[in-house]
Scaffold this active site. Structure first.
Site, PDB file in Angstrom:
ATOM      1  N   GLU A 107      28.817  42.490  49.495  1.00  0.00           N
ATOM      2  CA  GLU A 107      29.164  42.605  48.083  1.00  0.00           C
ATOM      3  C   GLU A 107      29.319  44.049  47.597  1.00  0.00           C
ATOM      4  OE1 GLU A 107      30.274  40.139  46.851  1.00  0.00           O
ATOM      5  OE2 GLU A 107      29.346  38.436  47.851  1.00  0.00           O
ATOM      6  N   HIS A 119      36.683  40.941  51.369  1.00  0.00           N
ATOM      7  CA  HIS A 119      35.687  40.110  52.057  1.00  0.00           C
ATOM      8  C   HIS A 119      36.239  39.502  53.344  1.00  0.00           C
ATOM      9  CE1 HIS A 119      32.092  40.068  49.671  1.00  0.00           C
ATOM     10  NE2 HIS A 119      32.686  39.665  48.572  1.00  0.00           N
ATOM     11  N   GLU A 155      37.705  40.114  46.476  1.00  0.00           N
ATOM     12  CA  GLU A 155      37.658  38.923  47.341  1.00  0.00           C
ATOM     13  C   GLU A 155      38.460  39.131  48.615  1.00  0.00           C
ATOM     14  OE1 GLU A 155      35.462  36.940  46.550  1.00  0.00           O
ATOM     15  OE2 GLU A 155      35.212  37.397  44.437  1.00  0.00           O
ATOM     16  N   GLY A 182      32.942  31.736  39.269  1.00  0.00           N
ATOM     17  CA  GLY A 182      33.518  33.076  39.181  1.00  0.00           C
ATOM     18  C   GLY A 182      34.690  33.197  40.122  1.00  0.00           C
ATOM     19  N   ALA A 183      34.425  33.669  41.336  1.00  0.00           N
ATOM     20  CA  ALA A 183      35.428  33.709  42.402  1.00  0.00           C
ATOM     21  C   ALA A 183      34.678  33.721  43.723  1.00  0.00           C
ATOM     22  CB  ALA A 183      36.324  34.936  42.280  1.00  0.00           C
TER      23      ALA A 183
END
Length: 830
Positions: free
Chosen positions: A323, A304, A301, A266-267
């Protein structure tokens, strides 16, 4: 690795005991990847600086290591016998105390999506994926999130390879036919955020903005990368500036790179080195929906770098702290940056739907819950941890206020930068900014499971909101609609906390055509309007002008479909009438998805052809007035529902339309193949014309749709023989194989699928098998006996939790569809 014990790994108790006595300073890791162009093996040299500080005096500890062999283990200059200290997946160290230096040399086999992987195109690419417990597959380490340390990598690769890691390279030296890339130490990171990617990449660089950036992809995708590069760079630069300002702490990296890979699941938010599945480098000009999805992943992302990398959960029960926040931050940032525009409402509604789908399953769980071991952590990467948690945070932000919430986050990051965070630490940071008892709020919303149903009980004498399930506090709005066309004439905002809440303000509105519950999209719940409102939504919901109201209407109708009181035919009627009036392409995509879901999964077998035909006719009618963005959405829907001769002739003509993205043209061809209107020669010709390096897999999916036994057998072998079908293709390959009109052909093969699944898991790994179940589960020939066999398989003791949960979830969703079909077979609203 194949054959691994599904119950193995690290427990929360072991991790807590180890972190109580061990602190890690640094990793100095050398990876020799020079053997990967021709083989599967690489070697690692890991030098670990750490301290043992147990109050009880010297004791035993261990490092984690998954390797095919360890040749050299040296502790503080003293060589140890690898045969004695490397046992199982651990390097076990005898009693010790104080500061230490450990050196381990090992050799490993490249994995497939875990640890360090090897992907082959016309060339070979190597890349890492360490979350949650797979850094140990590439080098010896203390592989748990709270033992953060700096990482300095040296990577030996062939001369024509490019290498990327968490920092900019400090030196590249040629040694004969080998290039040695050296990277300086990172800030303190959890092991899962370290990364190395290497291969003969096509690279695009940008020095604009606060840090240098680069994009890397397979050389065969150079054209797509060059086309999209500036769009990705520009969003990255703007987002980095936004997050730095919002969170009050500058990004602590010296570069920011995106690496696009063929087999990435996914990533992944590796610090300064984000990896993606390269399907997001769309082979044709991206559609509005594709741009929306890619932008949200990019923002998720990037956030994060703060949520997860800068402040890291202590253990995997805090996964949601990374998440859920990243999902919330992505939607928030997208709205701030104008990425979503009016689609902000669509995006949040889709997030709620994804969360509610998971919350209706028996596998639901609290957003924040204890995670006993790694096997349980692997099963925790789901829509509850991501989407539901983000919905909860959105409600919290609405209650606290956005400015106050961001100020609390700045305080949280300042206090815990470089260290570990927790739910208690977050509550402590936010509590001064609100009068809400956040501990009580957390117990109700974050630490309890399930979703509440809000039902509107309308009688001649009044209106009541009935709350079923866990009683939670809701801020909810009820819109009153009437007239022709349908328009809002009043709206009531109220707080709902008890099982029954009277709404005196609506006592004179009980006969209104539509009372739209939660029409401002302010809470998280299943919505059940009164019967009159349901009929109005089906007949006239398309007349709603406000995007929020239209989203609530669609979300409400979908919830009624899943529970069975609204038959599939009524849902298709609603969608069909909406297609010609909806102008937002992202909302249009949500509508066509709902229509296809109703006409496929939730329709009785005798209904499916007529409902697909009706949906396709609506798509064709809407094409006449559609702009270019809407046209692509409608054409994509036709790939799943076109049925009559005229519709199939249109599909055939669209195959030659260069304005239709290539991936959608493959789906159009697959539809023709499945219905017997195209054959293998046309598939071969399409593959020859397609320059995409992954065209072979699109062709394989089209062949899987052929209504002949040999094609189904070949497809099932591809699906369940190592290495299997690439993750990015599964979403296409699964539906192509399990065609709804091929029940006779597929019934026995659905049973064969179950019989071959566990051997496939042992041959590959539990993650790969769980992905197959999630994306390529038999959707045809589903019956009560088949569902019973799925439950039996899920109860097998040898299964890893991630595969067991995936099977149980699919079985429950199949049961739900069967129940809805039975309840609505007479076509009446219940």
């Amino acid at each position: 690795m194949p054959g691994e014990d599904p119950t193995g790994g690290l427990t929360a108790a072991e991790a807590a005991a180890r972190s109580a006595v061990v602190s890690v300073t640094s990793y100095d890791v050398t990876l020799d990847l020079t053997g990967l162009p021709e083989g599967e093996y690489f070697s690692s040299r890991s030098i670990v600086e750490f301290s043992y500080d147990g109050d009880g005096g010297p004791g035993m500890t261990w490092l984690d290591l998954v390797a095919d062999g360890a040749d050299h283990v040296v502790l503080d200059g003293v060589a140890l016998d690898p045969g004695e200290v490397v046992r199982g997946d651990r390097v076990r160290l005898a009693p010790l105390g104080g500061r230490h230096r450990l050196e381990v040399l090992a050799w490993h086999r490249a994995g497939s999506g875990r640890g360090l992987s090897r992907s082959a195109d016309h060339a070979v690419y190597a890349w890492t994926q360490f979350q949650p417990f797979d850094a140990r597959r590439a080098f010896a380490c203390f592989d748990q999130p709270d033992l953060k340390a700096t990482f300095a990598f040296e990577v030996r690769v062939p001369l024509d390879w490019h290498c990327v890691s968490n920092r900019q390279e400090s030196e590249v030296v040629e040694e004969g036919d080998v290039a040695v890339w050296t990277f300086p130490p990172t800030p303190p990171l959890p092991t899962y955020a370290a990364a190395v990617c290497a291969g003969p990449f096509h690279v695009v660089r940008s020095d604009r903005g606060p840090v240098p950036m680069s994009l890397c992809a397979r050389r065969s995708l150079a054209g797509a990368l060059e086309r999209d590069a500036e769009e990705i760079f520009e969003l990255s630069r703007r987002a980095l500036a936004l997050f730095e300002d919002a969170f009050g702490i500058a990004y602590d990296g010296d570069s920011y790179d995106h690496v696009f890979l063929p087999d990435q699941p996914g990533a992944m938010e590796n610090h300064g080195c984000v990896t993606w599945n390269d399907q997001v480098l769309y082979r044709s000009e991206p559609t509005a929906e594709q741009r929306r999805r890619r932008a949200l992943v990019l923002l998720h992302e990037m956030s994060h770098m703060w949520f997860g990398n800068l402040v890291t959960p202590r253990w995997w029960d805090g996964l949601w702290l990374s998440e859920s926040f990243a999902d919330w931050a992505a939607l928030w940032a997208a709205a701030q940056l104008g990425v979503l525009d009016s689609r902000w409402s669509v995006a949040t509604a889709l997030e709620k739907e994804r969360a509610a789908d998971a919350d209706l399953l028996s596998s639901t769980h609290p957003v924040s819950r204890p995670v006993p071991d790694i096997a349980a952590a692997e099963a925790n990467f789901d829509a509850i941890t991501y989407a539901k948690g983000a919905c909860m945070l959105r409600q919290l932000v609405a209650s606290v206020g956005e400015d106050a919430f961001l100020e609390a986050l700045r305080k949280y990051f300042a206090q815990h930068a470089g260290e570990n965070g927790s739910l208690r630490a977050l509550i402590t940071a936010v509590q001064p900014f609100t009068e809400i008892d956040l501990s009580a709020w957390s117990r109700v919303w974050l630490e309890s499971s399930g979703i509440t149903t809000l039902t509107l009980d309308v009688t001649d004498t009044g209106v009541t909101v009935v709350q079923n399930g866990v009683a939670r506090p809701h801020l909810v709005s009820i819109g009153v609609y009437g007239g022709a066309p349908l328009a809002e004439v009043d709206r009531i905002d109220l707080r709902v906390a008890e099982p029954r809440t009277e709404v005196p303000a609506l006592s004179g509105r009980s006969t209104a055509p539509l009372l739209l519950l939660d029409d401002r999209d302010t809470t998280y719940a299943l919505l059940r309007p009164d019967p009159r409102s349901v009929r109005t939504l089906v007949a006239a919901g398309t007349e709603l002008e406000d995007p929020l109201a239209r989203n609530t209407a669609r979300r409400t109708i979908r919830g009624l479909l899943l529970d069975g009181p609204l038959p599939a035919a009524e849902v298709v009627e609603y969608v069909a009438s909406s297609l010609t009036t909806e102008t937002d392409p992202v909302h249009l995509k949500a509508l066509t998805s709902l229509g296809l879901e109703a006409a496929g999964t939730y329709a009785t077998p005798p209904q499916r052809e007529s409902l697909e035909r009706k949906l396709a006719a609506a798509c064709v009618a809407a094409l006449g007035s559609a702009d270019s963005a809407a046209r692509i959405v409608l054409v994509e829907a036709l790939a799943d529902c076109a049925d009559t001769g005229d519709q199939l002739q249109l599909v055939d003509s669209l195959l030659a339309d260069s304005e239709v993205p290539q991936l959608i043209r493959w789906r159009l061809l697959t539809r023709l193949v499945a219905l017997g209107f195209a054959d293998s020669e046309q598939i071969d010709a399409a593959e020859d014309r397609d320059a995409d390096p992954d065209a072979v897999w699109q062709a394989a999916a089209a062949r899987a749709a052929m209504p002949i036994a040999t094609a189904k057998d070949v497809a099932l072998d591809r699906l369940l023989t190592s290495p299997g079908v690439p993750t990015a293709v599964l979403r296409t390959f699964g539906p192509a194989l399990w065609q709804p009109r091929q029940t006779v052909l597929l019934t026995a093969r659905a049973t064969e699928f179950l019989g071959r699944l566990v051997p496939f898991a042992h041959e590959t790994d539990w993650f790969a098998a769980a992905r197959v179940v999630r994306y390529a589960f038999p959707a045809t020939a589903v019956s009560e006996p088949f569902v019973a066999r799925v439950h039996e398989l899920a109860a097998t003791s040898e299964l890893a939790p991630i595969l067991r949960q995936s099977l149980e979830d699919q079985a429950e969703m199949a049961q739900r569809a069967l129940a809805a079909q039975r309840l609505t077979a007479d076509g009446q609203v219940r």
